[in-house]
Design a protein around this motif. Structure first.
Motif, PDB file in Angstrom:
ATOM      1  N   LEU A  27       0.823  -1.191   0.023  1.00 41.00           N
ATOM      2  CA  LEU A  27      -0.088   0.053   0.085  1.00 41.00           C
ATOM      3  C   LEU A  27       0.801   1.293  -0.123  1.00 41.00           C
ATOM      4  O   LEU A  27       0.671   2.306  -0.704  1.00 41.00           O
ATOM      5  CB  LEU A  27      -1.006   0.004   1.216  1.00 41.00           C
ATOM      6  CG  LEU A  27      -2.251  -1.079   1.044  1.00 41.00           C
ATOM      7  CD1 LEU A  27      -2.905  -0.978   2.261  1.00 41.00           C
ATOM      8  CD2 LEU A  27      -2.924  -0.685  -0.223  1.00 41.00           C
ATOM      9  N   GLY A  28       1.841   1.118   0.876  1.00 39.51           N
ATOM     10  CA  GLY A  28       2.970   2.212   0.790  1.00 39.51           C
ATOM     11  C   GLY A  28       3.353   2.588  -0.417  1.00 39.51           C
ATOM     12  O   GLY A  28       3.677   3.763  -1.037  1.00 39.51           O
TER      13      GLY A  28
ATOM     14  N   VAL B 139       2.495   1.711  -3.546  1.00 40.69           N
ATOM     15  CA  VAL B 139       1.355   1.990  -4.732  1.00 40.69           C
ATOM     16  C   VAL B 139       0.858   3.355  -4.206  1.00 40.69           C
ATOM     17  O   VAL B 139       0.932   4.223  -5.387  1.00 40.69           O
ATOM     18  CB  VAL B 139       0.071   1.193  -4.370  1.00 40.69           C
ATOM     19  CG1 VAL B 139      -0.975   1.791  -5.305  1.00 40.69           C
ATOM     20  CG2 VAL B 139       0.300  -0.416  -4.850  1.00 40.69           C
ATOM     21  N   ASN B 140       0.916   4.033  -2.954  1.00 41.79           N
ATOM     22  CA  ASN B 140       0.729   5.273  -2.824  1.00 41.79           C
ATOM     23  C   ASN B 140       1.516   6.037  -3.374  1.00 41.79           C
ATOM     24  O   ASN B 140       1.476   7.250  -3.876  1.00 41.79           O
ATOM     25  CB  ASN B 140       0.377   5.416  -1.124  1.00 41.79           C
ATOM     26  CG  ASN B 140       0.085   6.935  -0.903  1.00 41.79           C
ATOM     27  OD1 ASN B 140      -1.066   7.172  -1.501  1.00 41.79           O
ATOM     28  ND2 ASN B 140       0.337   7.505   0.049  1.00 41.79           N
ATOM     29  N   ALA B 141       2.962   5.778  -3.336  1.00 42.48           N
ATOM     30  CA  ALA B 141       3.907   6.767  -3.723  1.00 42.48           C
ATOM     31  C   ALA B 141       4.100   6.595  -5.122  1.00 42.48           C
ATOM     32  O   ALA B 141       4.160   7.840  -5.738  1.00 42.48           O
ATOM     33  CB  ALA B 141       5.325   6.199  -3.097  1.00 42.48           C
TER      34      ALA B 141
ATOM     35  N   VAL C  45       1.329   6.345  -7.057  1.00 38.60           N
ATOM     36  CA  VAL C  45       0.366   7.079  -7.602  1.00 38.60           C
ATOM     37  C   VAL C  45       0.534   8.546  -7.598  1.00 38.60           C
ATOM     38  O   VAL C  45       0.338   9.166  -8.497  1.00 38.60           O
ATOM     39  CB  VAL C  45      -1.069   6.614  -7.128  1.00 38.60           C
ATOM     40  CG1 VAL C  45      -2.165   7.342  -7.374  1.00 38.60           C
ATOM     41  CG2 VAL C  45      -1.428   5.037  -7.613  1.00 38.60           C
ATOM     42  N   ALA C  46       1.102   8.811  -6.532  1.00 40.95           N
ATOM     43  CA  ALA C  46       1.480  10.384  -6.151  1.00 40.95           C
ATOM     44  C   ALA C  46       2.524  10.869  -7.011  1.00 40.95           C
ATOM     45  O   ALA C  46       2.286  11.873  -7.728  1.00 40.95           O
ATOM     46  CB  ALA C  46       1.990  10.438  -4.699  1.00 40.95           C
TER      47      ALA C  46
ATOM     48  N   ILE D 282      -4.579  12.089 -11.132  1.00 38.26           N
ATOM     49  CA  ILE D 282      -4.667  10.840 -10.125  1.00 38.26           C
ATOM     50  C   ILE D 282      -5.745  10.040 -10.641  1.00 38.26           C
ATOM     51  O   ILE D 282      -5.685   8.650 -10.817  1.00 38.26           O
ATOM     52  CB  ILE D 282      -5.120  11.296  -8.891  1.00 38.26           C
ATOM     53  CG1 ILE D 282      -3.959  11.972  -8.225  1.00 38.26           C
ATOM     54  CG2 ILE D 282      -5.511  10.147  -7.879  1.00 38.26           C
ATOM     55  CD1 ILE D 282      -4.002  12.797  -6.927  1.00 38.26           C
TER      56      ILE D 282
END
Length: 146
Positions: free
Chosen positions: A16-17, A19-21, A23-24, A56
């Motif tokens: 999750l971390g 993927v978040n990085a 996408v950002a 996004i």
């Protein structure tokens, strides 16, 4: 909780971390390209809090398209992961090449040194390097018509 459960929870948190990085960073890159005229203008919109919401959303739609393609065509992880990895490799290579050209002194040396380990990974991308080249050709063709 078993050790396997703990490892599974840790894996989910790490993914999750990551993927978040991803996408950002990719959405910000898409926004910046659109803002500067290298991407579709509709991605250059931000909210009042400076969130590039359309970029996004575009990243999410592209990801959903990849998952749908995986379901329809039976793609495995190796096919799905190679495409974004190759695009990231091309982006990093172009970025550090630009830095090596633009910077001076120690920063230029650092950028040039960064190119070497990136080039070591290029052969592993194989034919997939055609994808960033094709995307670049399409973008340049579109820009030439503006």
């Amino acid at each position: 909780m078993s050790v396997a459960d703990a490892v599974a929870v840790a894996a989910v948190v790490i993914c999750l971390g990551t993927v978040n990085a991803f996408v950002a960073s990719v959405s910000r890159l898409g926004y910046a390209l659109a803002r500067d005229g290298w991407g579709p203008r509709l991605l250059a919109r931000r909210t009042a809090r400076q969130v590039p919401y359309r970029a996004i959303l575009a990243v999410g739609l592209i990801g959903a398209g990849g998952l749908c393609g995986a379901a329809v065509f039976g793609w495995g992880t190796d096919q799905i992961v190679f495409i974004p990895s190759t695009l990231v490799l091309a982006t990093y290579l172009l970025g550090v090449a630009a830095a090596a050209r633009l910077f001076t002194g120690r920063l230029r040396l650092l950028a040039a040194a960064t190119i070497v380990p990136l080039l070591v990974t290029v052969p592993f991308a194989g034919w997939r390097l055609l994808l960033p080249a094709a995307i670049a050709a399409v973008v340049l063709a579109i820009r030439a018509t503006r």
